[in-house]
Design a protein around this motif. Structure first.
Motif, PDB file in Angstrom:
ATOM      1  N   THR A 168      45.620  40.935  52.106  1.00 35.56           N
ATOM      2  CA  THR A 168      46.045  40.553  50.903  1.00 35.56           C
ATOM      3  C   THR A 168      44.961  40.962  49.633  1.00 35.56           C
ATOM      4  O   THR A 168      45.419  40.593  48.702  1.00 35.56           O
ATOM      5  CB  THR A 168      46.295  39.076  50.922  1.00 35.56           C
ATOM      6  N   HIS A 169      43.947  41.231  50.165  1.00 32.14           N
ATOM      7  CA  HIS A 169      42.881  41.779  49.246  1.00 32.14           C
ATOM      8  C   HIS A 169      41.899  42.649  50.062  1.00 32.14           C
ATOM      9  O   HIS A 169      42.071  42.727  51.182  1.00 32.14           O
ATOM     10  CB  HIS A 169      42.215  40.580  48.728  1.00 32.14           C
ATOM     11  N   THR A 170      40.847  43.259  49.371  1.00 35.52           N
ATOM     12  CA  THR A 170      39.979  43.843  50.176  1.00 35.52           C
ATOM     13  C   THR A 170      38.670  42.983  50.634  1.00 35.52           C
ATOM     14  O   THR A 170      37.740  43.548  51.256  1.00 35.52           O
ATOM     15  CB  THR A 170      39.343  45.186  49.496  1.00 35.52           C
ATOM     16  N   SER A 171      38.521  41.634  50.254  1.00 37.34           N
ATOM     17  CA  SER A 171      37.659  41.015  50.637  1.00 37.34           C
ATOM     18  C   SER A 171      37.332  40.811  52.131  1.00 37.34           C
ATOM     19  O   SER A 171      35.997  40.913  52.593  1.00 37.34           O
ATOM     20  CB  SER A 171      37.831  39.454  50.243  1.00 37.34           C
ATOM     21  N   PRO A 172      38.096  41.327  52.870  1.00 40.28           N
ATOM     22  CA  PRO A 172      37.817  41.301  54.443  1.00 40.28           C
ATOM     23  C   PRO A 172      36.836  42.450  54.805  1.00 40.28           C
ATOM     24  O   PRO A 172      36.176  42.438  55.766  1.00 40.28           O
ATOM     25  CB  PRO A 172      39.160  41.302  55.158  1.00 40.28           C
ATOM     26  N   TYR A 194      48.271  44.142  50.247  1.00 42.14           N
ATOM     27  CA  TYR A 194      49.640  43.941  50.299  1.00 42.14           C
ATOM     28  C   TYR A 194      49.943  42.396  49.996  1.00 42.14           C
ATOM     29  O   TYR A 194      49.305  41.470  50.641  1.00 42.14           O
ATOM     30  CB  TYR A 194      50.245  44.100  51.896  1.00 42.14           C
ATOM     31  N   ARG A 195      50.934  42.329  49.272  1.00 40.27           N
ATOM     32  CA  ARG A 195      51.430  40.752  48.926  1.00 40.27           C
ATOM     33  C   ARG A 195      52.919  40.659  49.000  1.00 40.27           C
ATOM     34  O   ARG A 195      53.551  41.482  48.513  1.00 40.27           O
ATOM     35  CB  ARG A 195      50.931  40.188  47.696  1.00 40.27           C
ATOM     36  N   ARG A 196      53.296  39.547  49.307  1.00 42.70           N
ATOM     37  CA  ARG A 196      54.830  39.504  49.367  1.00 42.70           C
ATOM     38  C   ARG A 196      55.181  39.120  47.755  1.00 42.70           C
ATOM     39  O   ARG A 196      55.953  37.896  47.844  1.00 42.70           O
ATOM     40  CB  ARG A 196      55.262  38.118  50.400  1.00 42.70           C
ATOM     41  N   HIS A 208      46.306  48.212  44.452  1.00 40.75           N
ATOM     42  CA  HIS A 208      44.890  48.585  45.139  1.00 40.75           C
ATOM     43  C   HIS A 208      43.866  47.712  44.165  1.00 40.75           C
ATOM     44  O   HIS A 208      44.029  47.321  43.198  1.00 40.75           O
ATOM     45  CB  HIS A 208      44.851  50.058  44.511  1.00 40.75           C
ATOM     46  N   GLN A 209      43.053  47.634  45.096  1.00 37.27           N
ATOM     47  CA  GLN A 209      41.694  46.742  44.366  1.00 37.27           C
ATOM     48  C   GLN A 209      40.395  47.558  44.577  1.00 37.27           C
ATOM     49  O   GLN A 209      40.438  48.332  45.483  1.00 37.27           O
ATOM     50  CB  GLN A 209      41.738  45.145  44.957  1.00 37.27           C
ATOM     51  N   VAL A 210      39.596  47.063  43.906  1.00 30.24           N
ATOM     52  CA  VAL A 210      37.997  47.512  43.963  1.00 30.24           C
ATOM     53  C   VAL A 210      37.530  45.854  44.020  1.00 30.24           C
ATOM     54  O   VAL A 210      37.452  45.523  42.918  1.00 30.24           O
ATOM     55  CB  VAL A 210      37.460  48.538  42.964  1.00 30.24           C
ATOM     56  N   GLU A 211      36.970  45.612  45.140  1.00 31.36           N
ATOM     57  CA  GLU A 211      35.980  44.491  45.086  1.00 31.36           C
ATOM     58  C   GLU A 211      34.695  44.817  45.332  1.00 31.36           C
ATOM     59  O   GLU A 211      34.406  45.977  45.909  1.00 31.36           O
ATOM     60  CB  GLU A 211      36.668  43.406  46.376  1.00 31.36           C
ATOM     61  N   GLY A 212      33.852  43.928  45.003  1.00 28.78           N
ATOM     62  CA  GLY A 212      32.408  44.299  45.160  1.00 28.78           C
ATOM     63  C   GLY A 212      31.557  43.012  45.703  1.00 28.78           C
ATOM     64  O   GLY A 212      32.140  41.792  45.572  1.00 28.78           O
ATOM     65  N   PRO A 250      38.259  30.222  46.951  1.00 26.98           N
ATOM     66  CA  PRO A 250      37.967  29.463  47.892  1.00 26.98           C
ATOM     67  C   PRO A 250      36.659  30.190  48.499  1.00 26.98           C
ATOM     68  O   PRO A 250      35.685  29.406  48.820  1.00 26.98           O
ATOM     69  CB  PRO A 250      39.150  29.736  48.802  1.00 26.98           C
ATOM     70  N   PHE A 251      36.392  31.292  48.097  1.00 27.25           N
ATOM     71  CA  PHE A 251      35.169  32.099  48.463  1.00 27.25           C
ATOM     72  C   PHE A 251      34.082  32.015  47.828  1.00 27.25           C
ATOM     73  O   PHE A 251      33.068  32.612  48.131  1.00 27.25           O
ATOM     74  CB  PHE A 251      35.714  33.493  49.119  1.00 27.25           C
ATOM     75  N   THR A 252      34.338  31.698  46.536  1.00 26.20           N
ATOM     76  CA  THR A 252      33.413  31.789  45.707  1.00 26.20           C
ATOM     77  C   THR A 252      32.962  30.111  44.806  1.00 26.20           C
ATOM     78  O   THR A 252      33.941  29.516  44.719  1.00 26.20           O
ATOM     79  CB  THR A 252      33.272  32.849  44.448  1.00 26.20           C
ATOM     80  N   ALA A 294      30.163  38.074  43.888  1.00 27.30           N
ATOM     81  CA  ALA A 294      31.398  38.877  44.313  1.00 27.30           C
ATOM     82  C   ALA A 294      32.355  38.948  43.265  1.00 27.30           C
ATOM     83  O   ALA A 294      32.328  38.139  42.578  1.00 27.30           O
ATOM     84  CB  ALA A 294      32.199  38.301  45.680  1.00 27.30           C
ATOM     85  N   PHE A 295      33.176  40.330  43.212  1.00 29.69           N
ATOM     86  CA  PHE A 295      33.906  40.413  42.251  1.00 29.69           C
ATOM     87  C   PHE A 295      35.266  41.028  42.504  1.00 29.69           C
ATOM     88  O   PHE A 295      34.873  41.826  43.936  1.00 29.69           O
ATOM     89  CB  PHE A 295      33.358  40.924  40.893  1.00 29.69           C
ATOM     90  N   GLY A 296      36.385  41.213  42.068  1.00 28.41           N
ATOM     91  CA  GLY A 296      37.472  41.823  42.479  1.00 28.41           C
ATOM     92  C   GLY A 296      38.497  42.101  41.148  1.00 28.41           C
ATOM     93  O   GLY A 296      38.753  41.292  40.547  1.00 28.41           O
TER      94      GLY A 296
HETATM   95  N1  PHE Z   1      39.837  38.242  46.478  1.00 30.10           N
HETATM   96  C1  PHE Z   1      40.243  38.075  45.123  1.00 30.10           C
HETATM   97  C2  PHE Z   1      41.617  38.508  44.794  1.00 30.10           C
HETATM   98  O1  PHE Z   1      42.064  39.110  45.795  1.00 30.10           O
HETATM   99  C3  PHE Z   1      39.503  38.553  44.079  1.00 30.10           C
HETATM  100  C4  PHE Z   1      38.025  38.196  44.178  1.00 30.10           C
HETATM  101  C5  PHE Z   1      37.075  38.845  44.476  1.00 30.10           C
HETATM  102  C6  PHE Z   1      37.665  37.089  43.254  1.00 30.10           C
HETATM  103  C7  PHE Z   1      35.810  38.333  44.727  1.00 30.10           C
HETATM  104  C8  PHE Z   1      36.561  36.750  43.419  1.00 30.10           C
HETATM  105  C9  PHE Z   1      35.391  37.246  44.051  1.00 30.10           C
HETATM  106  O2  PHE Z   1      42.189  38.242  43.983  1.00 30.10           O
END
Ligand code: PHE
Length: 328
Positions: A168-172, A194-196, A208-212, A250-252, A294-296
């Motif tokens: 559902t994001h590229t965080s994995p 992918y999201r429903r 599409h995402q770019v996460e960092g 939840p992850f930050t 992290a950012f997305g």
């Molecule tokens: N994973 C978050 C999303 O899909 C984006 C995000 C990434 C937010 C990293 C904070 C830090 O919405």
């Protein structure tokens, strides 16, 4: 009496006056054609007294040969004149600019992704990619997303089987990077997610995402702010103002939303925050030793904001009239 000299003089005069091939053809018919004076005279030779026939026939045949020879000469002259004029007038002008053939190009989403990647590559980040089919652990659990979080529900996530889903994001991907290497880490993770969601002007079930992710000793919120400032000004213009609002992921912890000045107001551009110590523990890092941010961001959203694209579906319709507006 047949006046063969007059016949010859008349024919030569007509031939000399013929100024093109059509006129010469008319002269040919008028001078040596079936009903022309010369052939008629030749046919009339038989009616002359026998002692005149030989001389008259010989003379008329000479005249005919002379006329035909002159016709052929004139024909050749006119043809070479016509050729010379064609060569002079139909010349190709090699100094004219060429005409470009239509060609395809990179999709505006690909262009946007590559621009984002380039900005981070210049900052020393690596690019990491991962699978679109992920485990529940990498997509949720390792990221401190609790079991009862609404994002995990069937209504939000496309589950493939028990514990397996479409990410559902590229965080994995960041989880995978952290599990496979020790700090320092500086990566971006571009990719499809992918999201429903029901498709509308601003939602698509596939986007599409770019996460960092940056992890090292002594990484602070100030580093995050400085990085986002650099990146968003590169993407949207140096004159933009930035605003961090508090948010929640939840992850930050803390989490922020980044807004960019837009006319009189603000536009939300991305989410970010300091990596939650629980996440670092999940991947085997020591939160007492290292910290990180992290950012997305959504590539579609960035492209839509930058180019004033009003509807996300335009990015997927593959209408050439739309795509051609973003040549590359
Ligand atoms: N994973 C978050 C999303 O899909 C984006 C995000 C990434 C937010 C990293 C904070 C830090 O919405």
């Amino acid at each position: 009496m047949i006046d063969s000299d007059a016949l010859l003089a008349d024919a030569l005069e007509l031939i000399a006056a013929a100024s093109d091939r059509e006129a010469l053809e008319a002269v040919r018919i008028a001078s040596v054609g079936r009903h022309a004076p010369l052939p008629l005279a030749l046919r009339a030779v038989g009616e002359l007294p026998p002692e005149q026939r030989g001389e008259a026939g010989k003379r008329l045949n000479e005249v005919r040969q002379a006329v035909e020879a002159r016709l052929a000469e004139r024909q050749a002259e006119l043809e070479s004149e016509a050729l010379a004029s064609t060569l002079a007038n139909d010349r190709s002008d090699v100094t004219l600019p060429g005409r470009a053939l239509p060609h395809g190009g990179l999709h505006v989403l690909t262009q946007t992704r590559r621009e984002i990647e380039q900005i981070f590559l210049e900052l020393g980040y690596a690019i990491a990619e991962g699978p679109e089919v992920e485990t529940e652990f990498n997509n949720f659990t390792a990221l401190n997303i609790p079991d009862d979080h609404p994002a995990k529900a069937d209504s939000d996530t496309l589950w493939i089987s028990d514990g397996v889903l479409l990410r559902t994001h590229t965080s994995p991907v960041q989880v995978r990077v952290m599990q496979s290497q020790q700090p320092p880490v500086a990566v971006i993770c571009p990719g499809r997610v992918y999201r429903r969601d029901t498709q509308d002007a601003t939602h698509s079930p596939i986007f599409h995402q770019v996460e960092g992710l940056v992890i090292d000793e002594g990484v602070t919120l100030a580093h995050l702010k400085g990085t986002l400032e650099h990146v968003t000004k590169r993407l949207f213009g140096q004159e933009r103002k930035l605003r961090l609002r508090s948010g929640f992921f939840p992850f930050t912890e803390p989490s922020v939303e980044l807004d960019v000045s837009w006319g009189d107001g603000w536009m939300e551009v991305l989410g970010a925050g300091m990596v939650d110590p629980n996440v670092l523990e999940h991947v085997g890092y020591d939160p007492e030793q290292v910290t990180g941010f992290a950012f997305g961001m959504g590539i579609e959203r960035i492209a839509m904001l930058r180019h004033g694209i009003p509807d996300i579906r335009m990015l997927y319709d593959n209408d050439v009239r739309f795509l051609a507006q973003f040549p590359a």
